[in-house]
Design a protein around this motif. Structure first.
Motif, mmCIF file in Angstrom:
data_model
loop_
_atom_site.group_PDB
_atom_site.id
_atom_site.type_symbol
_atom_site.label_atom_id
_atom_site.label_comp_id
_atom_site.label_asym_id
_atom_site.label_seq_id
_atom_site.Cartn_x
_atom_site.Cartn_y
_atom_site.Cartn_z
ATOM 1 N N MET A 213 0.847 -1.201 0.000
ATOM 2 C CA MET A 213 0.000 0.000 0.000
ATOM 3 C C MET A 213 0.879 1.247 0.000
ATOM 4 O O MET A 213 1.696 1.425 0.887
ATOM 5 C CB MET A 213 -0.895 -0.032 1.240
ATOM 6 N N PHE B 74 -4.483 7.012 -0.762
ATOM 7 C CA PHE B 74 -3.900 5.675 -0.559
ATOM 8 C C PHE B 74 -4.037 4.852 -1.837
ATOM 9 O O PHE B 74 -5.131 4.693 -2.370
ATOM 10 C CB PHE B 74 -4.590 4.964 0.603
ATOM 11 N N ASN C 166 1.134 5.647 -0.543
ATOM 12 C CA ASN C 166 0.272 6.819 -0.314
ATOM 13 C C ASN C 166 0.957 8.099 -0.777
ATOM 14 O O ASN C 166 2.178 8.139 -0.937
ATOM 15 C CB ASN C 166 -0.134 6.905 1.155
ATOM 16 N N ASP D 66 -0.407 -3.434 -5.512
ATOM 17 C CA ASP D 66 -0.628 -4.706 -6.222
ATOM 18 C C ASP D 66 -2.027 -4.780 -6.816
ATOM 19 O O ASP D 66 -2.220 -5.236 -7.929
ATOM 20 C CB ASP D 66 -0.431 -5.882 -5.268
ATOM 21 N N PHE D 67 -2.995 -4.291 -6.009
ATOM 22 C CA PHE D 67 -4.381 -4.345 -6.456
ATOM 23 C C PHE D 67 -4.551 -3.548 -7.743
ATOM 24 O O PHE D 67 -5.192 -3.997 -8.691
ATOM 25 C CB PHE D 67 -5.279 -3.786 -5.338
ATOM 26 N N ASN D 68 -3.909 -2.378 -7.805
ATOM 27 C CA ASN D 68 -4.010 -1.536 -8.999
ATOM 28 C C ASN D 68 -3.355 -2.195 -10.198
ATOM 29 O O ASN D 68 -3.890 -2.155 -11.292
ATOM 30 C CB ASN D 68 -3.339 -0.187 -8.727
ATOM 31 N N GLU E 85 -9.115 7.055 -2.013
ATOM 32 C CA GLU E 85 -8.425 6.492 -3.182
ATOM 33 C C GLU E 85 -7.400 7.468 -3.767
ATOM 34 O O GLU E 85 -6.416 7.032 -4.370
ATOM 35 C CB GLU E 85 -9.424 6.126 -4.303
ATOM 36 N N MET F 127 0.301 0.906 8.336
ATOM 37 C CA MET F 127 -0.874 1.135 7.520
ATOM 38 C C MET F 127 -1.954 1.796 8.375
ATOM 39 O O MET F 127 -2.338 1.238 9.406
ATOM 40 C CB MET F 127 -1.372 -0.195 6.965
ATOM 41 N N PRO G 90 -3.472 1.232 -3.415
ATOM 42 C CA PRO G 90 -3.156 -0.183 -3.189
ATOM 43 C C PRO G 90 -2.346 -0.737 -4.355
ATOM 44 O O PRO G 90 -2.916 -1.160 -5.350
ATOM 45 C CB PRO G 90 -4.523 -0.848 -3.064
#
Lengths: 133, 77
Positions: free
Chosen positions: B1, B60, B3, B64-66, B57, B39, B62
């Motif tokens: 994560m 922060f 930011n 890997d998710f992105n 959003e 986190m 994310p």
């Protein structure tokens, strides 16, 4: 202010406890008890003095209260306690084994019971908390 | 994560201390969040987002998710 008041009460209790122990030490003429009692009184009185100083300065008091309640501090504290738990159980098992090797069977069983009780308590609390959250 | 707190802070010339005061945490917590060592909880993330007048959003990311999302989009194309 609530946290400082709570800490002041805790320190007062510890101080009274220390005074009691030191009085018992003087009464029984036990140097160890005297030292423990006096040390507890001195440490708690110093803490009380620190808390009183904090109450006089709003900015410092706010920072102190923040540092006691903040989420990261709580996270660190919970992580530390879980580590302490694992290390304690591990050390107890090692101690029990050493005691068994040297033939102290009773002491080894007591240590094993304590370690077992800790693990059972952990599991019970885990089940309760997993249902709650 | 990841930011963008440090970036947003520098853009608006806000110190870590000021941000920490605004969201009721210590400066050390802001440092840890900026460095990715800690986190932030959801309430704290909301507070930070509110402070910068942005959505969570936007602040922060994310990682890997992105990447996964982008990959999936590319796969669909």
């Amino acid at each position: 202010m609530k946290i400082i008041r709570k800490n002041l009460i805790y320190c007062g209790i510890i101080s009274a406890l220390g005074a009691g122990i030191s009085v018992a030490g003087f009464y029984r003429e036990d140097d160890l008890l005297k030292s423990i009692g006096i040390a507890l009184v001195i440490v708690s009185l110093l803490k009380i003095a620190q808390l009183f100083i904090l109450t006089r300065n709003d900015e410092r008091r706010r920072k102190y209260e923040l540092s006691m309640t903040e989420e990261r501090i709580k996270y660190i504290a919970s992580k530390s306690s879980s580590f302490v738990f694992y290390i304690t159980v591990f050390c107890e098992v090692i101690a029990a084994l050493i005691l068994l090797v040297f033939g102290y069977v009773f002491a080894a069983s007591v240590v094993c019971y304590v370690a077992g009780a800790q693990v059972v308590l952990y599991l019970v609390l885990y089940i309760i908390f997993s249902r709650k959250y | 994560m990841e930011n963008n707190i440090a970036k947003l802070r520098k853009e608006r010339k806000i110190t870590q201390e000021e941000l920490a005061d605004a969201v009721s945490v210590t400066r050390q917590t802001i440092i840890s969040i900026e460095n990715g060592r800690y986190m932030a909880s959801l309430p704290l993330a909301f507070k930070i987002a509110e402070f910068f007048e942005k959505t969570i959003e936007d602040i922060f990311v994310p990682g890997d998710f992105n990447n996964e999302k982008t990959k999936n989009r590319e796969d669909r194309k």
